[in-house]
Scaffold this motif. Sequence first.
Motif, mmCIF file in Angstrom:
data_model
loop_
_atom_site.group_PDB
_atom_site.id
_atom_site.type_symbol
_atom_site.label_atom_id
_atom_site.label_comp_id
_atom_site.label_asym_id
_atom_site.label_seq_id
_atom_site.Cartn_x
_atom_site.Cartn_y
_atom_site.Cartn_z
ATOM 1 N N ILE A 168 0.845 -1.192 0.000
ATOM 2 C CA ILE A 168 0.000 0.000 0.000
ATOM 3 C C ILE A 168 0.882 1.243 0.000
ATOM 4 C CG2 ILE A 168 -1.912 1.182 1.158
ATOM 5 C CD1 ILE A 168 -2.531 -1.741 0.420
ATOM 6 N N TYR A 213 -10.693 -1.980 0.284
ATOM 7 C CA TYR A 213 -10.623 -1.004 -0.807
ATOM 8 C C TYR A 213 -11.575 0.170 -0.574
ATOM 9 C CZ TYR A 213 -7.799 -4.037 -3.833
ATOM 10 O OH TYR A 213 -6.785 -4.790 -4.376
ATOM 11 N N VAL A 224 -5.071 6.080 -3.450
ATOM 12 C CA VAL A 224 -4.211 5.044 -2.885
ATOM 13 C C VAL A 224 -3.675 4.147 -3.998
ATOM 14 C CG1 VAL A 224 -6.181 3.506 -2.474
ATOM 15 C CG2 VAL A 224 -4.077 3.180 -1.173
ATOM 16 N N THR A 226 -2.203 0.327 -4.730
ATOM 17 C CA THR A 226 -2.150 -1.008 -4.137
ATOM 18 C C THR A 226 -1.542 -1.996 -5.117
ATOM 19 O OG1 THR A 226 -4.354 -1.628 -4.919
ATOM 20 C CG2 THR A 226 -4.232 -0.550 -2.767
#
Length: 229
Positions: A168, A213, A224, A226
């Motif tokens: 992350i 999520y 973000v 990922t």
Amino acid sequence: MSGIENTIIARLERNGEHFEVLVDPQKGFDYKTGARRDFSNVLAFEEVFKDAKKGERATAKALEKAFGTGDPVAAGKIILEKGELQLTTEQKRKAIVDKRARVIALVARVAVDPRTKAPHPAQRIENAMEQAKVHIDAMKTAEEQVEGVIEQLREILPISTENLKMEIIIPAQYAGRAYGALKEYGMSGEEWRGDGSFRCVCSFPAGMQGEFYDKLNKMTAGSVQTKTL
């Protein structure tokens, strides 16, 4: 004995002897299940019985031998904690309904359909539990029972409890806000980068992927990054 109809019985076998106490139905249930910590006023009568319905009391000598104390309150506490609590019909029904719903929610949260990598819908889990004749224990927490339930469901549903491991990266402007939330998802490998962004690795049950999520996207306005490891 007056008032006995408004009580329930907790019983325990120890050293070949049978012991019973009469407890307040709600306070006794709450104490037994951990919702209540204070033992005061849980006992309806400060007496320990060999047979509560007949009013046959246990002797102080028998209590001393079995529990190391002649104090009926101290012995009664052990009987309730270690023994079996006889719930009212309504208490048992409600506890089973509530814990069944909680177990279904936990299965959906920690397990997935390995074919789709998505959680099974709650109704499908409930139907499979009926088909597998899953028994819910009114006196155990849903968390204590979910692993056994999943094992029973494997005979009915394709089900996987594998964990996901994800890298992350949170942009600097959202890093502080997201940090606390990430700790709930098995955060490790924490790194504050030179540009103020935050990198870590999270490990959590695959069934929580959608929840994960959704939470991160809301906190970071979708920025973000990922990567599944």
